[in-house]
Design a protein around this motif. Structure first.
Motif, PDB file in Angstrom:
ATOM      1  N   TYR A   1       0.824  -1.203   0.000  1.00 42.92           N
ATOM      2  CA  TYR A   1       0.000   0.000   0.000  1.00 42.92           C
ATOM      3  C   TYR A   1       0.862   1.259   0.000  1.00 42.92           C
ATOM      4  N   ALA A   2       0.327   2.300  -0.648  1.00 43.72           N
ATOM      5  CA  ALA A   2       0.953   3.627  -0.634  1.00 43.72           C
ATOM      6  C   ALA A   2      -0.123   4.634  -0.258  1.00 43.72           C
ATOM      7  N   GLY A   3       0.192   5.531   0.666  1.00 42.42           N
ATOM      8  CA  GLY A   3      -0.778   6.533   1.101  1.00 42.42           C
ATOM      9  C   GLY A   3      -0.179   7.921   1.099  1.00 42.42           C
ATOM     10  N   LEU A   4      -0.992   8.919   0.726  1.00 44.00           N
ATOM     11  CA  LEU A   4      -0.535  10.302   0.681  1.00 44.00           C
ATOM     12  C   LEU A   4      -1.348  11.165   1.624  1.00 44.00           C
ATOM     13  N   GLU A   5      -0.655  12.106   2.282  1.00 46.23           N
ATOM     14  CA  GLU A   5      -1.280  12.929   3.309  1.00 46.23           C
ATOM     15  C   GLU A   5      -0.743  14.353   3.237  1.00 46.23           C
ATOM     16  N   PHE A   6      -1.573  15.335   3.609  1.00 48.60           N
ATOM     17  CA  PHE A   6      -1.174  16.747   3.645  1.00 48.60           C
ATOM     18  C   PHE A   6      -0.649  17.255   2.311  1.00 48.60           C
ATOM     19  N   GLY A   7      -0.928  16.544   1.232  1.00 46.00           N
ATOM     20  CA  GLY A   7      -0.472  16.985  -0.078  1.00 46.00           C
ATOM     21  C   GLY A   7       0.992  16.762  -0.346  1.00 46.00           C
ATOM     22  N   ALA A   8       1.743  16.260   0.660  1.00 45.18           N
ATOM     23  CA  ALA A   8       3.196  16.213   0.498  1.00 45.18           C
ATOM     24  C   ALA A   8       3.868  15.051   1.226  1.00 45.18           C
ATOM     25  N   GLU A   9       3.106  14.246   1.959  1.00 50.28           N
ATOM     26  CA  GLU A   9       3.703  13.169   2.753  1.00 50.28           C
ATOM     27  C   GLU A   9       3.295  11.818   2.184  1.00 50.28           C
ATOM     28  N   CYS A  10       4.272  10.925   2.078  1.00 54.28           N
ATOM     29  CA  CYS A  10       4.035   9.593   1.513  1.00 54.28           C
ATOM     30  C   CYS A  10       4.337   8.530   2.559  1.00 54.28           C
ATOM     31  N   TYR A  11       3.413   7.600   2.743  1.00 52.83           N
ATOM     32  CA  TYR A  11       3.581   6.511   3.701  1.00 52.83           C
ATOM     33  C   TYR A  11       3.366   5.171   2.990  1.00 52.83           C
ATOM     34  N   CYS A  12       4.146   4.181   3.370  1.00 55.92           N
ATOM     35  CA  CYS A  12       4.047   2.843   2.781  1.00 55.92           C
ATOM     36  C   CYS A  12       3.695   1.835   3.877  1.00 55.92           C
ATOM     37  N   GLY A  13       3.124   0.710   3.483  1.00 57.12           N
ATOM     38  CA  GLY A  13       2.813  -0.329   4.458  1.00 57.12           C
ATOM     39  C   GLY A  13       2.320  -1.597   3.809  1.00 57.12           C
ATOM     40  N   HIS A  14       2.250  -2.654   4.603  1.00 56.96           N
ATOM     41  CA  HIS A  14       1.779  -3.946   4.121  1.00 56.96           C
ATOM     42  C   HIS A  14       0.318  -4.196   4.492  1.00 56.96           C
ATOM     43  N   LYS A  15      -0.227  -3.378   5.406  1.00 59.75           N
ATOM     44  CA  LYS A  15      -1.655  -3.461   5.700  1.00 59.75           C
ATOM     45  C   LYS A  15      -2.129  -2.134   6.267  1.00 59.75           C
ATOM     46  N   ILE A  16      -3.437  -1.872   6.119  1.00 57.65           N
ATOM     47  CA  ILE A  16      -4.008  -0.605   6.583  1.00 57.65           C
ATOM     48  C   ILE A  16      -4.565  -0.815   7.986  1.00 57.65           C
ATOM     49  N   GLN A  17      -4.080  -0.026   8.947  1.00 54.90           N
ATOM     50  CA  GLN A  17      -4.536  -0.171  10.323  1.00 54.90           C
ATOM     51  C   GLN A  17      -5.280   1.095  10.749  1.00 54.90           C
ATOM     52  N   ALA A  18      -6.366   1.374  10.056  1.00 54.75           N
ATOM     53  CA  ALA A  18      -7.174   2.562  10.355  1.00 54.75           C
ATOM     54  C   ALA A  18      -8.552   2.386   9.728  1.00 54.75           C
ATOM     55  N   THR A  19      -9.463   3.271  10.084  1.00 54.50           N
ATOM     56  CA  THR A  19     -10.833   3.196   9.569  1.00 54.50           C
ATOM     57  C   THR A  19     -10.995   4.082   8.335  1.00 54.50           C
ATOM     58  N   ASN A  20     -11.915   3.658   7.476  1.00 45.71           N
ATOM     59  CA  ASN A  20     -12.236   4.404   6.267  1.00 45.71           C
ATOM     60  C   ASN A  20     -13.117   5.596   6.628  1.00 45.71           C
ATOM     61  N   VAL A  21     -12.872   6.755   5.968  1.00 48.40           N
ATOM     62  CA  VAL A  21     -13.686   7.950   6.230  1.00 48.40           C
ATOM     63  C   VAL A  21     -14.232   8.486   4.906  1.00 48.40           C
ATOM     64  N   SER A  22     -15.004   9.547   4.982  1.00 49.96           N
ATOM     65  CA  SER A  22     -15.621  10.141   3.796  1.00 49.96           C
ATOM     66  C   SER A  22     -14.566  10.641   2.812  1.00 49.96           C
ATOM     67  N   GLU A  23     -14.867  10.482   1.520  1.00 43.95           N
ATOM     68  CA  GLU A  23     -13.950  10.952   0.476  1.00 43.95           C
ATOM     69  C   GLU A  23     -13.737  12.461   0.570  1.00 43.95           C
ATOM     70  N   ALA A  24     -14.728  13.186   1.059  1.00 47.43           N
ATOM     71  CA  ALA A  24     -14.634  14.645   1.140  1.00 47.43           C
ATOM     72  C   ALA A  24     -13.525  15.096   2.092  1.00 47.43           C
ATOM     73  N   GLU A  25     -13.126  14.215   3.003  1.00 50.16           N
ATOM     74  CA  GLU A  25     -12.100  14.583   3.975  1.00 50.16           C
ATOM     75  C   GLU A  25     -10.694  14.528   3.383  1.00 50.16           C
ATOM     76  N   CYS A  26     -10.520  13.848   2.258  1.00 51.09           N
ATOM     77  CA  CYS A  26      -9.240  13.878   1.530  1.00 51.09           C
ATOM     78  C   CYS A  26      -9.366  14.990   0.499  1.00 51.09           C
ATOM     79  N   ASP A  27      -8.955  16.189   0.885  1.00 49.43           N
ATOM     80  CA  ASP A  27      -9.263  17.372   0.068  1.00 49.43           C
ATOM     81  C   ASP A  27      -8.051  18.250  -0.227  1.00 49.43           C
ATOM     82  N   MET A  28      -6.836  17.706  -0.084  1.00 44.64           N
ATOM     83  CA  MET A  28      -5.645  18.528  -0.304  1.00 44.64           C
ATOM     84  C   MET A  28      -4.965  18.141  -1.614  1.00 44.64           C
ATOM     85  N   GLU A  29      -4.625  19.141  -2.396  1.00 46.09           N
ATOM     86  CA  GLU A  29      -3.995  18.935  -3.695  1.00 46.09           C
ATOM     87  C   GLU A  29      -2.525  18.554  -3.533  1.00 46.09           C
TER      88      GLU A  29
END
Length: 564
Positions: A169-197
């Motif tokens: 898995y690859a995840g992006l946050e704050f428009g500038a941070e990249c995180y990698c992992g082998h499994k997701i350990q968090a809950t899914n939220v609304s798509e509207a909350e991922c709103d940074m370019e």
């Protein structure tokens, strides 16, 4: 003909409004002709002729063209040539009427746009968008490696870095941070909350504030997820309280390094310890700090499933560090209240100041500041770089300044000293190649290098002498000692900064001490750039600094400073 042209020119010179009107009409006519050529003769496709897949594609064609691109999420059929022709018109056809399906068979701005689109679609085949997820600095959703770029982060760059290291898995946050992992350990939220370019890709979404845009990487082969990049840490004695030191244990009759590393990576632990036919997983802690390595012969028991690998014994463990990132020291923030004192992290350029800042931020959990502003450092995650050095929001301040006035502005200082031969070369590489780059061969062989040594070598000595003379409370740390015994030396630095030393956090720092500003070492010079005259001058400066340190009852310079 020339006379006619002259009359035409004189007419428009006297009537400039007519000239500009004529020019506008000419450009408008040209644009209409161009647009007309793009749509005339477009083949009509009835609903009965279209296949179900084509029907879906036709529906999507009603949406704005760029809207189909901007998120870069999920799979998409890259399209048969007929779909492409239907969407883009007959300009996509060759002279013989066949579609130009290969890139490069067409020209102009439209072709470049189409080529970029198809390349993006090829890239998107490597990943499937999963959704927007909650992220927490105390408990990361993805717990593998991470990196930041506050200027050029893109979705593809994050995916590429994670895939290269074998993550799922690859995840992006704050428009500038990249995180990698082998499994997701968090809950899914609304798509509207991922709103940074994304900082480096307009129109693409790269998460939000404490929200991750997560992609599942589609690796070509399962073997690409093998953990061959696990780092060998050595042979260590079994800890006294095994269940507390290494909380996960699994029996493995057919033991192999891959199997144990695979298990611990899946369980999200950074350490895999092989003990004969048992595999143990955990973190480096005070119960198992990995500071006292044993002779590897004590662990030399062959793996049952690997003839040429050692799998340790029930008494002596073979330990590997997995790709899982130890997140116990990854949270960083500004000081909650303005600091009452200014503490300098002082060093001569090239002495490892950026590396020391990385270590301090991980060990304390607070950002470091700077007397200067370096945009490249800010873009790589040093968020305190943009603060004014007197803001009081950072744990310490990077500075290369010397001189009484500048030094007396600080209440205390960590003085980092490095072998001048190494420091001068490191700063020369930075000056001509960037923070992790290298100076070109021509610079070393040209006039730049001798001139650089002539100007900078005296500064190496006077920088240390000035801080020893004018500094109010100076802790001297040798770069070489910090590399050799990070746990002890970093503990000293953290104590001076007024932060409680947490041993587990220091052990976490040890496992990811390199950071993003370490030169690869693959381009080391094949010769010694220091001439005999240079060495003579530098050796004299080393003796001056050594005498000054010993004159204040401090440890002199390390023995490897000289002779050359």
């Amino acid at each position: 003909m020339a006379k006619l042209w002259f009359k035409f020119q004189r007419y428009f010179r006297r009537k400039p409004v007519r000239f500009f009107t004529f020019l506008v009409l000419y450009l408008t006519a040209g644009s209409l002709v161009f647009l007309h050529s793009g749509f005339v003769g477009q083949p009509a496709i009835s609903q009965s002729q279209a296949s179900p897949a084509a029907g879906v594609q036709a529906e999507g064609a009603e949406l704005p063209f760029l809207g189909d691109l901007h998120l870069g999420r999920g799979f998409r059929d890259t399209g048969e040539a007929s779909n492409v022709a239907r969407r883009y018109g007959p300009w996509f056809k060759g002279k013989d009427g066949s579609e130009r399906a290969k890139l490069g068979d067409y020209g102009g701005a439209w072709s470049r746009a189409l080529k970029g689109r198809i390349v993006r679609e090829k890239e998107e085949e490597r990943a499937k968008y999963i959704g927007c997820y909650l992220d927490d600095t105390q408990s990361r959703a993805l717990r593998g490696v991470s990196f930041f770029d506050y200027k050029k982060m893109t979705i593809f760059r994050c995916q590429d870095n994670c895939a290269e290291r074998g993550y799922l898995y690859a995840g992006l946050e704050f428009g500038a941070e990249c995180y990698c992992g082998h499994k997701i350990q968090a809950t899914n939220v609304s798509e509207a909350e991922c709103d940074m370019e994304c900082k480096g890709e307009r129109g693409s979404v790269c998460g939000g504030a404490n929200r991750l845009s997560v992609f599942r990487l589609q690796l070509a082969q399962e073997s690409a997820r093998r953990y061959g990049s696990a780092v060998f840490r050595g042979c260590f004695r079994r800890p006294d309280n095994l269940s507390l030191a290494l909380p996960v244990t699994a029996a493995m009759p057919n033991m192999s390094v891959d199997k144990c590393v695979d298990l611990c990576t899946e369980k999200e632990y950074p350490l895999a310890a092989l003990a004969g036919t048992a595999c143990h997983c955990g973190f480096p802690t005070t119960r198992f700090p990995l500071h006292e390595r044993e002779d590897e012969q004590l662990c030399a028991q062959k793996c049952s499933a690997e003839e040429f690998e050692s799998c340790g014994t029930p008494r002596y463990f073979i330990v590997y560090q997995t790709q899982v990132q130890d997140n116990r020291c990854m949270d960083r923030r500004f000081l909650p209240a303005k600091s009452k004192q200014l503490i300098a992290l002082a060093s001569f350029p090239g002495a490892g100041n950026t590396w020391a800042r990385h270590l301090i931020e991980l060990a304390t959990g607070f950002y470091t500041g700077s007397y200067y502003f370096d945009g490249s450092l800010y873009n790589k995650g040093f968020k305190g770089e943009r603060d004014h050095w007197r803001s009081g929001r950072t744990i310490c301040i990077k500075t290369h300044e010397s001189g009484q006035k500048e030094i007396e502005a600080f209440d205390a200082a960590i003085l980092l000293i490095r072998n001048p031969y190494k420091a001068l070369m490191a700063e020369f590489n930075r000056k001509y190649g960037g923070h992790i780059g290298f100076a070109a061969h021509a610079h070393w062989k040209g006039k730049e290098w001798p001139e650089f040594v002539r100007n900078y070598a005296p500064w190496w000595a006077t920088h240390t002498l000035d801080w020893l003379k004018f500094g109010k409370k100076v802790l001297v740390v040798h770069f070489e000692d910090l590399k050799r015994d990070l746990f002890v030396q970093l503990g000293r630095m953290v104590s001076l900064l007024g932060v409680a030393v947490r041993e587990d956090r220091l052990l976490c720092v040890e496992s990811q001490k390199d950071g993003n500003f370490k030169r690869s070492g693959l381009r080391k010079l094949e010769y010694d750039p220091y001439t005999a005259d240079m060495q003579k001058v530098i050796s004299a400066y080393i003796k001056m600094v050594d005498a000054a340190l010993k004159g204040r009852n401090l440890t002199g310079v390390p023995d490897d400073y000289y002779p050359r």
